[in-house]
Design a protein around this motif. Structure first.
Motif, PDB file in Angstrom:
ATOM      1  N   ARG A   1      -4.674   4.259  13.012  1.00  0.00           N
ATOM      2  CA  ARG A   1      -3.429   4.922  12.921  1.00  0.00           C
ATOM      3  C   ARG A   1      -2.922   5.116  14.132  1.00  0.00           C
ATOM      4  O   ARG A   1      -1.900   5.725  14.188  1.00  0.00           O
TER       5      ARG A   1
ATOM      6  N   ALA B   1       1.370   6.785  -6.686  1.00  0.00           N
ATOM      7  CA  ALA B   1       0.315   7.609  -7.031  1.00  0.00           C
ATOM      8  C   ALA B   1       0.726   8.935  -6.954  1.00  0.00           C
ATOM      9  O   ALA B   1       0.515   9.741  -7.847  1.00  0.00           O
ATOM     10  N   ILE B   2       1.257   9.420  -5.528  1.00  0.00           N
ATOM     11  CA  ILE B   2       1.450  10.758  -5.420  1.00  0.00           C
ATOM     12  C   ILE B   2       2.711  11.286  -6.422  1.00  0.00           C
ATOM     13  O   ILE B   2       2.628  12.404  -7.063  1.00  0.00           O
TER      14      ILE B   2
ATOM     15  N   ILE C   1       1.330  12.049  -9.988  1.00  0.00           N
ATOM     16  CA  ILE C   1       0.645  13.231 -10.046  1.00  0.00           C
ATOM     17  C   ILE C   1       1.568  14.509  -9.942  1.00  0.00           C
ATOM     18  O   ILE C   1       1.505  15.347 -11.036  1.00  0.00           O
TER      19      ILE C   1
ATOM     20  N   LEU D   1       2.140   1.800  -3.410  1.00  0.00           N
ATOM     21  CA  LEU D   1       0.980   2.155  -4.332  1.00  0.00           C
ATOM     22  C   LEU D   1       0.822   3.541  -4.172  1.00  0.00           C
ATOM     23  O   LEU D   1       0.652   4.611  -4.973  1.00  0.00           O
ATOM     24  N   GLN D   2       0.787   4.001  -2.712  1.00  0.00           N
ATOM     25  CA  GLN D   2       0.543   5.311  -2.255  1.00  0.00           C
ATOM     26  C   GLN D   2       1.649   6.489  -2.816  1.00  0.00           C
ATOM     27  O   GLN D   2       1.173   7.348  -3.823  1.00  0.00           O
TER      28      GLN D   2
ATOM     29  N   SER E   1      -7.549  14.481   4.458  1.00  0.00           N
ATOM     30  CA  SER E   1      -7.371  13.003   4.131  1.00  0.00           C
ATOM     31  C   SER E   1      -8.752  12.332   4.679  1.00  0.00           C
ATOM     32  O   SER E   1      -9.170  11.393   3.773  1.00  0.00           O
TER      33      SER E   1
ATOM     34  N   VAL F   1      -0.290  10.833   3.569  1.00  0.00           N
ATOM     35  CA  VAL F   1      -1.032  11.508   2.389  1.00  0.00           C
ATOM     36  C   VAL F   1      -1.753  12.906   2.917  1.00  0.00           C
ATOM     37  O   VAL F   1      -1.479  13.799   2.139  1.00  0.00           O
TER      38      VAL F   1
ATOM     39  N   VAL G   1       0.975  15.497   2.826  1.00  0.00           N
ATOM     40  CA  VAL G   1       1.273  15.915   1.319  1.00  0.00           C
ATOM     41  C   VAL G   1       0.302  16.724   0.916  1.00  0.00           C
ATOM     42  O   VAL G   1       0.425  18.077   0.488  1.00  0.00           O
ATOM     43  N   VAL G   2      -1.055  16.456   1.383  1.00  0.00           N
ATOM     44  CA  VAL G   2      -2.203  17.429   0.881  1.00  0.00           C
ATOM     45  C   VAL G   2      -2.186  18.813   1.581  1.00  0.00           C
ATOM     46  O   VAL G   2      -2.274  19.795   1.153  1.00  0.00           O
TER      47      VAL G   2
ATOM     48  N   SER H   1      -1.124  11.138   9.281  1.00  0.00           N
ATOM     49  CA  SER H   1      -1.358  10.529   7.887  1.00  0.00           C
ATOM     50  C   SER H   1      -0.487  11.146   6.963  1.00  0.00           C
ATOM     51  O   SER H   1      -0.224  12.307   6.904  1.00  0.00           O
TER      52      SER H   1
ATOM     53  N   ALA I   1     -11.768  12.617   2.409  1.00  0.00           N
ATOM     54  CA  ALA I   1     -11.767  11.857   1.066  1.00  0.00           C
ATOM     55  C   ALA I   1     -12.297  10.472   1.491  1.00  0.00           C
ATOM     56  O   ALA I   1     -13.094   9.849   0.944  1.00  0.00           O
ATOM     57  N   ASP I   2     -11.607   9.906   2.647  1.00  0.00           N
ATOM     58  CA  ASP I   2     -11.971   8.554   3.244  1.00  0.00           C
ATOM     59  C   ASP I   2     -13.478   8.447   3.538  1.00  0.00           C
ATOM     60  O   ASP I   2     -14.175   7.437   3.195  1.00  0.00           O
TER      61      ASP I   2
ATOM     62  N   ALA J   1       0.545  20.912   0.363  1.00  0.00           N
ATOM     63  CA  ALA J   1       0.148  21.621  -0.957  1.00  0.00           C
ATOM     64  C   ALA J   1      -0.906  22.639  -0.865  1.00  0.00           C
ATOM     65  O   ALA J   1      -0.799  23.590  -1.339  1.00  0.00           O
TER      66      ALA J   1
ATOM     67  N   ARG K   1       0.838  -1.103  -0.069  1.00  0.00           N
ATOM     68  CA  ARG K   1       0.061   0.116   0.014  1.00  0.00           C
ATOM     69  C   ARG K   1       0.975   1.191   0.033  1.00  0.00           C
ATOM     70  O   ARG K   1       0.634   2.310  -0.509  1.00  0.00           O
TER      71      ARG K   1
END
Lengths: 399, 346
Positions: B346, B10-11, B14, B6-7, B311, B254, B257-258, B252, B314-315, B261, B3
């Motif tokens: 978590r 993906a990041i 993008i 994969l994460q 995050s 992700v 990262v978000v 988290s 979105a979940d 940004a 995972r």
């Protein structure tokens, strides 16, 4: 898997925001291009928002007023001036972003005002672009290395010269035997000014008294004022932010100091002078008077400037900067290359921009800081306005 | 592990997509975001995973940047100066982290702010005392000599590689034994001690790793901007870094990262988005002020819209869709059940 996709989706939201930055994101065209003819493109990078906005917004108003007046008079060789505003937002990251964006839009000249930290942060990008700058930013070691960089802000030498020559006027023409106490912010930028001040005082037979350094965050200066009183200094010089200048000078006034107290040109607004309101407190200025009732003020209002921003002290120098840009472009072909523009600026030796926007003519033949004159201003409580003290003094470095 | 890869993939895909098509300005914003991601990942590890509050992060940026300056002036070349900067930041992090052994919560936050003032005092003194540095130090920026877009693109590829490595390292650290220990210390420190977890060592380790990563950010930022000046390292910058982690969602990756940004891009994107709403005149006169208000409002919406921040938002959305698709009864309860389980995990 779904959770992973959801996270990728949220990252995608970020990309939408990035797309929002776009090729011209955040830039605001402030003056229309001439109908039917190509315009000279000026990029104004200023602190329109954030902590530096009290200085950046007046610079925007000054640039717009000058461009509007120049365009109304037919432009430069028939070409209008088109100003695009880029907000530095008073942080290094956003100021760098604004600079990169401005460079990407390929203006003919960059102008405007950034705080010293932001000037340092953006210098490498600006130097690498080759695009000339002529505005009112402070000089730094990085900007000094750029042959296409010019300013109507005082260099360290000029800051000290304005103070020393202004004090001479207060003491009848000489500082011989006088002791000058100093208070300055604990930032490296103040070190250069203090070093220059020390050298010029010694050259005039004066000596430096106690030098007190304080951080930007201060609430009281009472104990330090006692130290200055004990030193029997004849005059006092302060390099600080405007709120701190008020704190320091009021404390020293309350302690009974009667000699002249002078703030450097970093803090010299009418609001500061009126807030302190002491007969022996002065501030050094290089820009002309733009208070209500003057031509400079009216031009700013006509161009859509804010009535509160126009009287501030960054307005008139930026007004003069845009006129100086126009003068350099006048001697250049259209479009004007960076080298040709810089060559024209370096030939300017005795140019007086209109509407008394500066206290003396501009001279770029001696270096990249073109100011030649400054004057002490005090507060006139009866007239409720700032009042010049004596005559303008020279900022020129001896050859 | 699967995972995480994969994460990260993906990041990175993008971010690489933006790097491929962006203008010089978009690339600059991307690079600023990539640098911010390093800091947000570090702070997420410290605050989110280990539960140690720190508000003096820009001091570690200063340590990284000023150590690089010191090394370069002493004759070292890149990337040796970067290595020394990372090591120095880790050591300073350990020293500043010592109060964490006795303090918690607001007291610890104040201690880290005190650390900020001490570090910036020394950096200020170094800058004042160094010859010719009255207005900051100048470095030769990365890829100097190339045109702006090419240089920014090269920097973007370099930073994407650095961020990819950082994502995997931080992800690995926080998802295995060390990460579980940090979470137990965060949630039940007494229990952690009881089960034999060396709390002091693990807290200091979190401080050291986090500081090293932020120091790397500071050193890289210095090389990219080409200048280092003490005025660039402010407390406001520290607060922005905390905002990245809080907005994205604590603990988290992700989210970090978000959050990075959003905090980096929003102030730059909002004025552009306003162009479609305001007239040219209003944009010139009031645009910047409206942008500031809009930026603040969006931040507040991000903060209050979901207890699990961006995050988690979105979940929740995808969990809701999944629940609807399976036609389960009591959708909302089930959805919240899923989320709560995730939060506990978590």
């Amino acid at each position: 898997m779904v959770r992973c996709v959801s996270r990728i989706g949220s990252t995608g939201v970020v990309c939408v925001l990035l797309a929002g930055c776009g090729a011209s994101g955040g830039a605001v065209p402030a003056a229309p291009a001439a109908a039917g003819g190509a315009a000279y493109k000026l990029a104004l990078i200023s602190e329109i928002t954030g902590l530096g906005s009290s200085l950046g917004v007046p610079s925007q108003a000054g640039a717009k007023a000058a461009a509007a007046a120049i365009n109304a008079a037919g432009g430069v060789k028939g070409h209008q001036l088109e100003i695009t505003v880029y907000d530095g937002q008073s942080t290094p990251t956003t100021a760098q972003a604004a600079t990169v964006q401005a460079i990407g839009d390929k203006p003919d000249v960059i102008t405007g005002f950034l705080t010293s930290g932001d000037v340092a942060a953006t210098a490498a990008s600006l130097n690498g672009s080759g695009i000339p700058y002529l505005g009112i930013n402070y000089t730094t070691t990085a900007t000094d290395a750029n042959p296409n960089w010019f300013t109507l802000s005082a260099s360290s030498y000029q800051v000290a010269a304005g103070i020393v020559n202004g004090l001479k006027g207060q003491f009848g023409g000489s500082l011989n035997g006088k002791v000058i106490a100093v208070e300055a912010v604990t930032q490296p930028t103040a070190d250069l000014s203090i070093a220059e001040l020390t050298a010029q005082l010694q050259a005039d037979g004066a000596s430096l008294g106690p030098v007190i350094r304080d951080p930007l965050t201060m609430t009281s200066w009472t104990s330090q004022a006692t130290n200055v009183m004990d030193s029997h200094a004849d005059a006092f010089v302060v390099f600080q932010s405007a709120p701190n200048v008020a704190t320091v000078v009021k404390a020293l006034g309350a302690a009974g100091f009667t000699g002249p107290m002078v703030s450097s040109d970093a803090s010299n607004s009418d609001s500061l002078l009126s807030q302190v309101n002491l007969p022996n407190f002065y501030a050094v200025r290089e820009g002309g008077n733009s208070t209500q009732g003057t031509d400079l003020y009216q031009l700013g209002i006509t161009a859509g400037g804010s009535p509160s921003a126009i009287p501030e002290t960054q307005y008139a120098p930026e007004f003069a900067a845009v006129y100086t840009i126009a003068k350099a472009l006048q001697g250049c072909n259209f479009p004007c290359t960076a080298a040709a523009f810089s060559a024209q600026v370096k030939q300017i030796s005795d140019y007086t921009p209109p509407n008394n926007s500066l206290l003396g003519p501009i001279d770029f033949t001696r270096g990249n800081a073109g100011l030649t004159a400054a004057q002490l201003f005090g507060w006139d409580p009866a007239g409720n306005k700032s009042a010049p003290q004596g005559s303008p003094v020279s900022l020129k470095k001896p050859s | 592990m699967k995972r995480l890869v994969l994460q990260t993939a993906a990041i990175i895909a993008i971010l690489a997509g933006v790097a491929l098509v962006g203008s010089s300005y978009v690339l600059y914003v991307l690079n600023a975001t990539l640098l911010a991601i390093l800091g947000a990942l570090a702070l997420n590890l410290l605050m989110g995973t280990a539960g140690v509050i720190s508000l003096g992060n820009s001091a570690f940026l200063a340590v990284g940047a000023f150590t690089s300056v010191f090394c370069l002036r002493a004759g070292l070349v890149f990337p040796l100066d970067l290595v020394v900067a990372v090591a120095a930041s880790a050591v300073v992090g350990l020293v500043i982290g010592l109060p964490a052994l006795r303090l918690r919560g607001l007291e610890l936050a104040l201690a880290t702010i005190a650390g900020y003032f001490i570090i910036t005092y020394f950096a200020n003194s170094y800058e004042s005392g160094a010859a010719g540095a009255g207005t900051g130090f100048n470095l030769t920026p990365f890829f100097a000599g190339r045109d702006l877009a090419a240089a920014q693109q090269s920097i973007a590829w370099m930073l994407i590689c650095v961020v990819a490595v950082a994502l995997i390292v931080v992800g690995e650290l926080s998802s295995h034994r060390l990460g579980r220990a940090w979470r137990l210390i965060r949630d039940q420190e007494m229990v952690a001690q009881t089960v034999g977890i060396p709390v002091v060592r693990y807290k200091l380790l979190a401080f050291a790793i986090s500081s090293a990563l932020i120091g790397m950010q500071g050193s890289l930022a210095a090389h990219i901007s080409g200048s280092v000046d003490i005025n660039q390292f402010t407390l406001a910058q520290s607060i922005a870094c905390v905002a990245m982690v809080v907005i994205g969602g604590l603990d988290s990756i992700v989210g970090a990262v978000v959050g990075a940004a959003i905090v980096t891009v929003l102030p730059l994107a909002v004025p552009n988005l306003l162009r479609g709403v305001l007239s040219a005149g209003a944009l010139t006169q009031d645009g910047p002020a409206i942008s500031e208000i809009a930026y603040a409002a969006i931040l507040i919406v991000c903060l209050i819209s979901s207890p699990w921040r961006v995050s988690g938002l979105a979940d929740r959305f995808f969990a809701f869709v999944r629940a609807r698709r399976t036609g389960a009864q009591g959708t909302s309860q089930q959805t919240y059940g899923v989320i709560n389980t995730e939060v506990v995990q978590r």
